[in-house]
Structure formats: structure tokens, C-alpha cells
Enzyme design. Structure first.
Site, PDB file in Angstrom:
ATOM      1  N   SER A  53       0.826  -1.205   0.000  1.00  0.00           N
ATOM      2  CA  SER A  53       0.000   0.000   0.000  1.00  0.00           C
ATOM      3  C   SER A  53       0.863   1.259   0.000  1.00  0.00           C
ATOM      4  O   SER A  53       1.592   1.510  -0.945  1.00  0.00           O
ATOM      5  CB  SER A  53      -0.957  -0.042   1.192  1.00  0.00           C
ATOM      6  N   ASP A  83      -3.299   6.483  -3.216  1.00  0.00           N
ATOM      7  CA  ASP A  83      -2.038   5.943  -2.727  1.00  0.00           C
ATOM      8  C   ASP A  83      -1.544   4.918  -3.747  1.00  0.00           C
ATOM      9  O   ASP A  83      -2.218   4.663  -4.754  1.00  0.00           O
ATOM     10  CB  ASP A  83      -2.206   5.357  -1.322  1.00  0.00           C
ATOM     11  N   ASP A 130      -1.431   1.717  -4.265  1.00  0.00           N
ATOM     12  CA  ASP A 130      -2.247   0.605  -4.762  1.00  0.00           C
ATOM     13  C   ASP A 130      -3.687   1.028  -5.011  1.00  0.00           C
ATOM     14  O   ASP A 130      -4.545   0.191  -5.310  1.00  0.00           O
ATOM     15  CB  ASP A 130      -2.182  -0.593  -3.813  1.00  0.00           C
ATOM     16  N   ASP A 139      -6.210   2.011  -3.287  1.00  0.00           N
ATOM     17  CA  ASP A 139      -7.387   1.701  -2.479  1.00  0.00           C
ATOM     18  C   ASP A 139      -7.784   2.881  -1.588  1.00  0.00           C
ATOM     19  O   ASP A 139      -8.875   2.895  -1.026  1.00  0.00           O
ATOM     20  CB  ASP A 139      -7.201   0.426  -1.650  1.00  0.00           C
TER      21      ASP A 139
END
Length: 569
Positions: free
Chosen positions: A161, A312, A314, A316
Site C-alpha cells: 500500500s 495511494d 495501490d 485503495d
């Protein structure tokens, strides 16, 4: 050289690991460490032994966040040997629940992410399960969508992440009663037990092929169609946006979603547009971190958009900034709680039915919005693994920039579908001559000003976090910021509403506030102690808003100061 027994044991374990390690990069790294430990230079010896001791102090623990940690050789690092063992444990657990079931595997663009994903596919197929390996680096929400869309028994997302470049992680989703959500107890313990049962790495079979790699459009199209379908056909679309994927994997899906939904193409921050596992323009690839949005604001200064949006790495999480003449950059980042309640108000206006859910560390304003709309409300522990389990979930958010706007499709936070709904809301307000700030004012007038902030302390020594928690438990504060502490809940004990967790919650009262709340907890993904603050200040009229915000800011600053002293941080 004669070694003490404990050093000899460490050396033996390191050599055993080296012999098993399937990755030439980490083999070379460990071989260099061993050579330094046994070399002639005393200073290098000491540093190497210390490093070896840390890397072999135990094993990276599999929990409700799956695995996450620094990459490198050894059982306390993220590497192919650790991932193969984790995949073997997961395959054994899934095989018992769903013999022959499907496991979907996604990955981001971090160092080693593809290797970890491919190893997982090889283990899963060799264990007699089916595997779909997503075609290239893709956002975490696409993997979460694929788990439900393909009716998979499990899903794996290789990502860290918004962690620093040296980290990677392994997030697990389960089908069945978890409906494609992240794992929670007892499943984490069950998988961990299967991982512990793996003996020698050579005993884990690896298939040479046999997994499916679908066409990229076959994976993305259903996700994009579902996301774009969240936007009402007749709603306004005129909105200018500057967007940054922060060197992550969100750009292509984000732009495709905006195009499919009929919005003008956002302007992408050029220096952060392409995936780059080194994240060269930011200290931490997290929109919440100081300086992370500087390039986006520079681009916005040149282009003058209506809003700035960031994902961010990734994709999500969703971050939003609005114009602010009083800010040196000309922009103000909205807090996660502000975006959360804006989206909640928008979902209510779209005639939502079901439960609105958030966490014990997020703003309590969501409960008032839900009550006013006659909707259910649930409060959970931090993390979408808990939010996603709220019965009848229709909308959920957490203050750490995570928003679930379509739980029937993605039972996790989704920074792309949430961005579409936020854009729809902003465009609708713009068409009416209003702004996101105007709607926040309206919510404050209707429900009271709910002001939130966070005191986060990053540490190099995790013992400092344990010491702070112990100090607060042994000497709980009786007052903070001039407010009386009415109750101090030790969340480690659990309750009828919440499972046990390492955390403390204080409820406060006093002059000038309707209520106040403080929650203190160690971060589950970073070496941080996090303190979440909220004060609710009544607002009699629009003319009183500025004074209420000033009073709230003063109280939050005083809470930070007094809590820091009480915790010894």
C-alpha cells in the site's frame, strides 16, 4: 573462530536458510552478511552479527493484515521463501474449506511483487487449486472486485500500500461467509497454523504452469463498468481535476473510469504518473504525509482545477484537496473524516438503504447523518476487515482515507469508485454554484461541528509504543485540554460490541463542547503510535461557524499537548 553457543546456532540457522532460498538476490545478500560476520574487520563483524540476529529473531507473523514488512533475506523479512511458505499455508487452508477452489492473485508495481504473485500461483496450482494471476500490476480494488466477480474461494494481493519503498506485503481475502473481504479471526490463526506446519521449503511443490492469466480487458472492463455505473446518468459532469497516482498503479484504471463515466480527463501530475517502486519524489508514498502532495499542488497552481485528487500507490485510498486562499500552497487537504461524511451525505441523497459503518477512531458525525436519514449505523474496530463485516453494509469509511461506496462489488476500500462519486458530488455542487466546503458547513450547522485530528508518533524502537500504552494504563489521565475524562475504556478487554484490541478510549466532557473523544492505539501496519482526537462543538448559526472552528482547533491542539505528556511521547 570459536563461537558462543547462541552465535553458533544463529550461524547454523542462517546457513540453512541460505541453502533453501530460491531467490538469487536475497541469497547474495545473506551470503554477504555471513561473509562480513565471519570476516576479519571487527566493526563489520559486529554490524553483521547484529543484522543477522534481527533477521533471525523469529518469523514474520501472519495476521489479519496478512504479511507486511521490509524486504530482504531471512524469516523476519518479506522474501520469496517467506511468501512460498505463506502461499502453502493459505492453499492448505483454502483446500480444506473449498477443495479445488479458485484463488485470484493480484500484485502492484513494487520490487518483487510479480515474483511473489507468481510464486503464489505456482504453489496454489501444485496444491490442487485453480489460480488466476491478474495480467500485470493493478489496483487492489480490482483484485477485491475479482474475488467476488469470479466467485473465488480466496484472493491474494501483493502490496504494501503506502508503506516505504523497502517494504512489501501480502493481503488475503476469503470468499464464502466473508464475501470476498479481508481475513479476520479465526481465519488468520487458521492460515498461520498451516504456515507453521510447513517444514522444509523443498517440501513445498511448485507448478511450472497451469494458472490462468486473463486478458487485461477481461479483468478491468467489468470493474470499470460497475464503477462508472455508480454515477447517475443525468448528473452534471463539468469538473476539472488534477490527479496523482503517487508513482503507483492507479493511473490507467482511474483515467479509464473517469472517461467511462463521462467526466473530462483529469490532468495527471507528470513526475508521479508512471509506476515506480522507488517512489523518487516522495519521502513516504502516502497522501497524508507532509510534502507528499507538493507536486500535485504545483501542478494545480499552474492549471487552476476545481479539486485535486490523489490515490495511494495501490489505489485503495482516496485523498482530496480543495482551493484555500489562506494556505501557502493555495490548497487544503480534506481530512479523511471530511471526505467520509461528504460521501455519506451524497450516498444518502442517492436514496441509499442499509447500514452506514465506520470505526471507533473515525468521526462520530456519520452516526448523526445515518440517524437523520433513518439508516442503520455500526461502529467497528479499525480496518476494512471489520467495516466490511457490518451487517447490511451500504457505505463504510475509515478516517485513514478509505471509502467503500459499493460493497456488493468491492468489499473493501476503493479509491477509484469513491473518486467517481466524489467527482459527481463536486460537479453537482459546482453546477449549483456551491462547493464541497459549503456542504461541510451545512453538515456542521445541522449536526454540530465535528472536528478531528491525529497525533501520530513514528518510532525506531517498538518498545517505546509498548511503554506509552503501559504508562497510560497505569496512570490514566483524569483531564485533557481542560475537559474532564468521564470514562476510560481499555479495549484490550473487548466488549459485547467489539472484539479485544490493543487500544484505549477516553470520553470527555466540559464547557464549550457537546462531546469529545480520544482513542490511542499502536498502528497495525507501521511503527507508529496513533492517537485519534475528536471534539464536537455546537454551532448556533452560520455566523458562528468561524468561532466554532477556532475553538475546536484550540481544543485539538491542547488535546495533543496534554495527551503527549500523559503518554510520555
Amino acid at each position: 573462530m570459536t563461537l558462543p553457543p547462541d552465535t553458533a546456532d544463529l550461524l547454523a540457522r542462517a546457513r540453512t536458510w541460505l541453502a533453501e532460498d530460491p531467490d538469487p538476490d536475497t541469497r547474495a545478500e545473506l551470503a554477504d552478511l555471513l561473509a562480513s560476520a565471519e570476516g576479519p574487520a571487527e566493526e563489520q563483524q559486529c554490524a553483521a552479527w547484529s543484522e543477522l540476529a534481527e533477521r533471525f529473531a523469529g518469523t514474520l507473523q501472519f495476521g489479519t493484515a496478512g504479511l507486511r514488512g521490509e524486504m530482504g533475506a531471512g524469516p523476519m523479512r518479506m522474501n520469496r521463501a517467506v511468501v512460498i511458505r505463506a502461499a502453502a499455508g493459505l492453499a492448505a487452508y483454502v483446500g480444506k474449506r473449498s477443495p479445488g477452489g479458485l484463488v485470484v492473485i493480484g500484485y502492484d508495481a513494487r520490487h518483487k511483487s510479480y515474483d511473489f504473485a507468481r510464486d503464489t500461483a505456482a504453489v496454489v496450482v501444485a496444491a490442487g487449486l485453480r489460480a488466476v494471476l491478474l495480467p500485470g500490476p493493478l489496483p487492489t480494488p480490482v483484485l477485491a472486485f475479482a474475488v467476488r466477480h469470479l466467485d473465488a474461494a480466496a484472493g491474494v494481493m501483493v502490496t504494501a500500500s503506502h508503506n516505504p519503498p523497502r517494504d512489501n506485503g501480502y493481503k488475503v481475502y476469503l470468499g464464502g461467509e466473508l464475501e470476498g473481504a479481508q481475513i479476520v479471526p479465526p481465519h488468520d490463526a487458521g492460515i498461520a497454523a498451516e504456515i507453521d506446519a510447513v517444514a522444509a521449503l523443498a517440501d513445498v511443490p511448485l507448478a511450472a504452469d497451469g494458472w490462468e492469466v486473463p486478458d487485461r480487458d477481461a479483468v478491468l472492463d467489468p470493474y470499470l463498468a460497475r464503477a462508472a455505473g455508480l454515477v447517475d446518468p443525468g448528473s452534471p459532469r463539468e469538473l476539472s481535476v488534477v490527479y496523482t497516482p503517487m508513482h503507483g498503479v492507479g493511473r490507467d484504471a482511474f483515467l479509464a473510469a473517469f472517461e467511462r463515466a463521462g467526466f473530462p480527463a483529469p490532468a495527471v501530475v507528470a513526475a508521479q504518473a508512471d509506476p515506480d517502486p522507488d517512489f523518487p519524489t516522495v519521502g513516504f508514498p502516502n497522501p497524508e504525509e507532509p510534502g507528499a502532495m507538493d507536486l500535485a499542488f504545483e501542478t494545480a497552481k499552474a492549471l487552476g482545477p476545481d479539486i485535486v485528487i490523489a490515490n495511494d500507490p495501490d489505489a485503495d485510498r482516496l485523498a482530496v484537496a480543495v482551493p484555500d486562499a489562506d494556505s501557502p500552497s493555495g490548497w487544503r487537504m480534506l481530512r479523511g473524516d471530511e471526505v467520509g461524511v461528504l460521501l455519506a451525505a451524497h450516498v444518502v441523497n442517492k436514496q441509499a438503504e442499509g447500514t452506514f459503518a465506520t470505526t471507533i477512531v473515525s468521526s462520530s458525525l456519520l452516526s448523526r447523518i445515518a440517524a437523520a436519514a433513518g439508516l442503520g449505523y455500526a461502529e467497528t474496530l479499525t480496518g476494512f476487515k471489520w467495516i466490511s463485516r457490518a451487517p447490511g453494509l451500504r457505505y463504510g469509511y475509515e478516517e485513514a482515507l478509505g471509502y467503500c461506496v459499493d460493497p456488493d462489488a468491492v468489499r473493501d476500500k476503493d479509491g477509484i469508485s469513491a473518486a467517481l462519486l466524489l467527482a459527481e458530488l463536486a460537479a453537482g455542487l459546482k453546477a449549483a454554484g456551491r462547493t464541497l466546503g459549503d456542504l461541510l458547513d451545512e453538515l456542521a450547522l445541522g449536526h454540530g461541528l465535528h472536528a478531528t485530528d491525529q497525533l501520530a508518533v513514528r518510532v525506531a524502537d517498538l518498545r517505546l509504543i509498548a511503554a506509552a500504552m503501559s504508562r497510560l494504563r497505569e496512570q490514566p489521565p483524569v483531564a485533557l485540554a481542560g475537559l474532564r475524562v468521564d470514562s476510560a475504556d481499555d479495549l484490550e478487554q473487548g466488549s459485547a460490541d467489539l472484539p479485544p484490541t490493543d487500544g484505549l478510549r477516553y470520553r470527555l466532557s466540559g464547557p464549550g463542547v457537546d462531546s469529545a473523544r480520544v482513542v490511542v492505539r499502536p498502528s497495525g501496519t507501521e511503527p507508529k503510535l496513533k492517537c485519534y482526537l475528536e471534539v464536537v462543538v455546537p454551532v448556533a448559526s452560520a455566523d458562528a461557524l468561524a468561532a466554532a472552528r477556532s475553538a475546536a482547533a484550540g481544543l485539538l491542539a491542547a488535546l495533543k499537548r496534554d495527551l503527549s505528556a500523559a503518554a510520555g511521547i
